[in-house]
Design a protein around this motif. Structure first.
Motif, PDB file in Angstrom:
ATOM      1  N   LYS A  74      50.031  38.942 -42.095  1.00 12.75           N
ATOM      2  CA  LYS A  74      51.187  39.447 -42.853  1.00 12.75           C
ATOM      3  C   LYS A  74      50.793  40.341 -44.032  1.00 12.75           C
ATOM      4  O   LYS A  74      51.520  41.239 -44.406  1.00 12.75           O
ATOM      5  N   GLU A  75      49.630  40.086 -44.619  1.00  9.85           N
ATOM      6  CA  GLU A  75      49.201  40.892 -45.773  1.00  9.85           C
ATOM      7  C   GLU A  75      48.407  42.105 -45.297  1.00  9.85           C
ATOM      8  O   GLU A  75      47.676  42.027 -44.323  1.00  9.85           O
ATOM      9  N   GLY A  76      48.548  43.217 -46.005  1.00 11.65           N
ATOM     10  CA  GLY A  76      47.789  44.422 -45.689  1.00 11.65           C
ATOM     11  C   GLY A  76      48.313  45.146 -44.461  1.00 11.65           C
ATOM     12  O   GLY A  76      49.280  44.718 -43.832  1.00 11.65           O
ATOM     13  N   THR A  77      47.636  46.264 -44.118  1.00  6.98           N
ATOM     14  CA  THR A  77      48.064  47.052 -42.954  1.00  6.98           C
ATOM     15  C   THR A  77      47.298  46.606 -41.714  1.00  6.98           C
ATOM     16  O   THR A  77      46.175  46.091 -41.821  1.00  6.98           O
ATOM     17  N   THR A  78      47.872  46.853 -40.561  1.00  7.37           N
ATOM     18  CA  THR A  78      47.242  46.429 -39.298  1.00  7.37           C
ATOM     19  C   THR A  78      45.866  47.070 -39.132  1.00  7.37           C
ATOM     20  O   THR A  78      44.900  46.401 -38.757  1.00  7.37           O
ATOM     21  N   GLY A  79      45.765  48.370 -39.414  1.00  3.96           N
ATOM     22  CA  GLY A  79      44.492  49.078 -39.249  1.00  3.96           C
ATOM     23  C   GLY A  79      43.390  48.512 -40.127  1.00  3.96           C
ATOM     24  O   GLY A  79      42.271  48.264 -39.668  1.00  3.96           O
ATOM     25  N   ASP A  80      43.708  48.308 -41.400  1.00 14.67           N
ATOM     26  CA  ASP A  80      42.706  47.758 -42.330  1.00 14.67           C
ATOM     27  C   ASP A  80      42.310  46.340 -41.923  1.00 14.67           C
ATOM     28  O   ASP A  80      41.133  45.967 -41.967  1.00 14.67           O
ATOM     29  N   ASN A  81      43.308  45.540 -41.532  1.00 14.73           N
ATOM     30  CA  ASN A  81      43.029  44.155 -41.120  1.00 14.73           C
ATOM     31  C   ASN A  81      42.138  44.113 -39.887  1.00 14.73           C
ATOM     32  O   ASN A  81      41.273  43.241 -39.759  1.00 14.73           O
ATOM     33  N   MET A  82      42.331  45.073 -38.983  1.00 11.56           N
ATOM     34  CA  MET A  82      41.502  45.128 -37.782  1.00 11.56           C
ATOM     35  C   MET A  82      40.039  45.405 -38.146  1.00 11.56           C
ATOM     36  O   MET A  82      39.129  44.761 -37.616  1.00 11.56           O
ATOM     37  N   LEU A  83      39.808  46.335 -39.081  1.00  7.59           N
ATOM     38  CA  LEU A  83      38.436  46.622 -39.514  1.00  7.59           C
ATOM     39  C   LEU A  83      37.802  45.408 -40.190  1.00  7.59           C
ATOM     40  O   LEU A  83      36.624  45.122 -39.994  1.00  7.59           O
ATOM     41  N   VAL A  84      38.600  44.690 -40.984  1.00  9.76           N
ATOM     42  CA  VAL A  84      38.096  43.480 -41.653  1.00  9.76           C
ATOM     43  C   VAL A  84      37.678  42.440 -40.608  1.00  9.76           C
ATOM     44  O   VAL A  84      36.610  41.823 -40.722  1.00  9.76           O
ATOM     45  N   LEU A  85      38.500  42.255 -39.575  1.00 13.41           N
ATOM     46  CA  LEU A  85      38.164  41.296 -38.513  1.00 13.41           C
ATOM     47  C   LEU A  85      36.871  41.697 -37.791  1.00 13.41           C
ATOM     48  O   LEU A  85      36.047  40.840 -37.454  1.00 13.41           O
ATOM     49  N   LEU A  86      36.675  42.991 -37.575  1.00 10.67           N
ATOM     50  CA  LEU A  86      35.444  43.462 -36.935  1.00 10.67           C
ATOM     51  C   LEU A  86      34.236  43.228 -37.846  1.00 10.67           C
ATOM     52  O   LEU A  86      33.161  42.861 -37.380  1.00 10.67           O
ATOM     53  N   GLU A  87      34.419  43.422 -39.151  1.00 11.06           N
ATOM     54  CA  GLU A  87      33.331  43.183 -40.111  1.00 11.06           C
ATOM     55  C   GLU A  87      32.923  41.710 -40.153  1.00 11.06           C
ATOM     56  O   GLU A  87      31.771  41.386 -40.402  1.00 11.06           O
ATOM     57  N   LEU A  88      33.897  40.831 -39.918  1.00 15.60           N
ATOM     58  CA  LEU A  88      33.639  39.388 -40.021  1.00 15.60           C
ATOM     59  C   LEU A  88      33.031  38.785 -38.757  1.00 15.60           C
ATOM     60  O   LEU A  88      32.791  37.575 -38.692  1.00 15.60           O
ATOM     61  N   ARG A  89      32.788  39.618 -37.748  1.00 13.90           N
ATOM     62  CA  ARG A  89      32.088  39.121 -36.549  1.00 13.90           C
ATOM     63  C   ARG A  89      30.679  38.679 -36.957  1.00 13.90           C
ATOM     64  O   ARG A  89      30.019  39.332 -37.770  1.00 13.90           O
ATOM     65  N   LEU A  90      30.196  37.597 -36.375  1.00 18.67           N
ATOM     66  CA  LEU A  90      28.884  37.059 -36.755  1.00 18.67           C
ATOM     67  C   LEU A  90      27.760  38.065 -36.511  1.00 18.67           C
ATOM     68  O   LEU A  90      26.853  38.200 -37.346  1.00 18.67           O
ATOM     69  N   ASP A  91      27.817  38.807 -35.390  1.00 19.13           N
ATOM     70  CA  ASP A  91      26.739  39.774 -35.133  1.00 19.13           C
ATOM     71  C   ASP A  91      26.726  40.879 -36.189  1.00 19.13           C
ATOM     72  O   ASP A  91      25.666  41.309 -36.648  1.00 19.13           O
ATOM     73  N   ASN A  92      27.909  41.312 -36.634  1.00 18.44           N
ATOM     74  CA  ASN A  92      27.973  42.340 -37.677  1.00 18.44           C
ATOM     75  C   ASN A  92      27.469  41.798 -39.013  1.00 18.44           C
ATOM     76  O   ASN A  92      26.767  42.494 -39.745  1.00 18.44           O
ATOM     77  N   VAL A  93      27.811  40.547 -39.317  1.00 23.83           N
ATOM     78  CA  VAL A  93      27.366  39.935 -40.581  1.00 23.83           C
ATOM     79  C   VAL A  93      25.837  39.820 -40.600  1.00 23.83           C
ATOM     80  O   VAL A  93      25.191  40.104 -41.612  1.00 23.83           O
ATOM     81  N   MET A  94      25.246  39.453 -39.461  1.00 18.44           N
ATOM     82  CA  MET A  94      23.778  39.384 -39.366  1.00 18.44           C
ATOM     83  C   MET A  94      23.171  40.769 -39.621  1.00 18.44           C
ATOM     84  O   MET A  94      22.166  40.896 -40.322  1.00 18.44           O
ATOM     85  N   PHE A  95      23.788  41.813 -39.062  1.00 19.86           N
ATOM     86  CA  PHE A  95      23.322  43.185 -39.276  1.00 19.86           C
ATOM     87  C   PHE A  95      23.449  43.561 -40.742  1.00 19.86           C
ATOM     88  O   PHE A  95      22.529  44.125 -41.342  1.00 19.86           O
ATOM     89  N   ARG A  96      24.590  43.245 -41.349  1.00 20.68           N
ATOM     90  CA  ARG A  96      24.837  43.587 -42.754  1.00 20.68           C
ATOM     91  C   ARG A  96      23.874  42.856 -43.694  1.00 20.68           C
ATOM     92  O   ARG A  96      23.490  43.382 -44.737  1.00 20.68           O
ATOM     93  N   LEU A  97      23.485  41.631 -43.327  1.00 18.34           N
ATOM     94  CA  LEU A  97      22.558  40.865 -44.168  1.00 18.34           C
ATOM     95  C   LEU A  97      21.122  41.387 -44.052  1.00 18.34           C
ATOM     96  O   LEU A  97      20.258  41.034 -44.857  1.00 18.34           O
ATOM     97  N   GLY A  98      20.879  42.230 -43.017  1.00 16.46           N
ATOM     98  CA  GLY A  98      19.526  42.772 -42.832  1.00 16.46           C
ATOM     99  C   GLY A  98      18.692  41.970 -41.862  1.00 16.46           C
ATOM    100  O   GLY A  98      17.471  42.139 -41.798  1.00 16.46           O
ATOM    101  N   TYR A  99      19.318  41.087 -41.065  1.00 18.40           N
ATOM    102  CA  TYR A  99      18.576  40.262 -40.108  1.00 18.40           C
ATOM    103  C   TYR A  99      18.645  40.827 -38.688  1.00 18.40           C
ATOM    104  O   TYR A  99      18.401  40.117 -37.721  1.00 18.40           O
ATOM    105  N   GLY A 100      18.983  42.098 -38.609  1.00 22.00           N
ATOM    106  CA  GLY A 100      18.962  42.816 -37.345  1.00 22.00           C
ATOM    107  C   GLY A 100      18.875  44.293 -37.686  1.00 22.00           C
ATOM    108  O   GLY A 100      19.598  44.761 -38.557  1.00 22.00           O
ATOM    109  N   ARG A 101      17.970  45.009 -37.032  1.00 24.09           N
ATOM    110  CA  ARG A 101      17.841  46.446 -37.324  1.00 24.09           C
ATOM    111  C   ARG A 101      19.092  47.203 -36.889  1.00 24.09           C
ATOM    112  O   ARG A 101      19.487  48.169 -37.506  1.00 24.09           O
ATOM    113  N   THR A 102      19.678  46.741 -35.792  1.00 19.72           N
ATOM    114  CA  THR A 102      20.923  47.313 -35.289  1.00 19.72           C
ATOM    115  C   THR A 102      21.882  46.164 -34.967  1.00 19.72           C
ATOM    116  O   THR A 102      21.466  45.005 -34.915  1.00 19.72           O
TER     117      THR A 102
END
Length: 200
Positions: A74-102
């Motif tokens: 309900k909060e925020g726009t659909t597009g922004d919320n979709m990007l947030v959900l993609l960022e919160l994927r475990l594989d992306n979080v591992m990449f962001r933390l630096g525990y995966g080169r890609t």
């Protein structure tokens, strides 16, 4: 599991993405043959969707599922919320933390049961992390793959960990401090165009 196995640099060129966005420190000297050609409104919308799917390594069905989830928030726009959900994927979080080169390597690490979330083994790359979650490389993976993680950290050392995450590279752990906002997500994607595409 289906995967996109096409040439990465060629795909980056066609979508207008810098390889560094994917964690690849290479540059292509070739130019896109279609550059400068007029693209229809539908073509622009489709390209944005393809960019997001390619960056996060997500296929059509899970991508559409993320979009459906984003519509229900309900909060925020659909597009922004979709990007947030993609960022919160475990594989992306591992990449962001630096525990995966890609993100592909990060996904493989998750698949191989090297990752603990709050002390429990999680081998689902699409697992959604939450604020307060503690992510760690398991002791078994640390002892067996010590050199692997040393090599990964050498490559990712200069990469900035986003403000919504906290990394402890010495102990190979990380904490999700908060849910990210669209402003701190640095992917070159216009989510509004994706929403327009799916709304047709």
């Amino acid at each position: 599991m289906a995967r996109d196995m096409g040439p990465v640099l060629k795909r980056c060129r066609s979508l207008g993405i810098e390889p560094q966005v994917l964690g690849i420190d290479k540059k292509s000297n070739r130019t896109n043959a279609r550059a400068g050609k007029k693209v229809s409104e539908y073509g622009l919308q489709l390209r944005e969707k393809q960019k997001a799917k390619f960056i996060y390594g997500v296929l059509e069905k899970p991508f559409r599922n993320n979009f459906a989830k984003a519509q229900k928030i309900k909060e925020g726009t659909t597009g922004d919320n979709m990007l947030v959900l993609l960022e919160l994927r475990l594989d992306n979080v591992m990449f962001r933390l630096g525990y995966g080169r890609t993100r592909k390597e990060a996904r493989q690490i998750v698949d191989h049961k090297h990752v603990l979330v709050n002390g429990k083994c999680v081998n689902i790359p699409s697992y959604q992390v939450k604020a307060g979650d503690v992510i760690a490389i398991s002791e078994k993976a640390k002892s067996k793959g010590a050199q692997r993680y040393k090599d990964i950290l050498e490559v990712t050392e200069g990469r900035t960990v986003p403000s919504w995450l906290e990394a402890d590279h010495e102990n190979l752990t990380g904490t999700v401090k908060e849910i990210p906002t669209r402003e701190v997500i640095d992917v070159p994607v216009n989510p509004t165009l994706i929403v327009e595409l799916y709304s047709k």
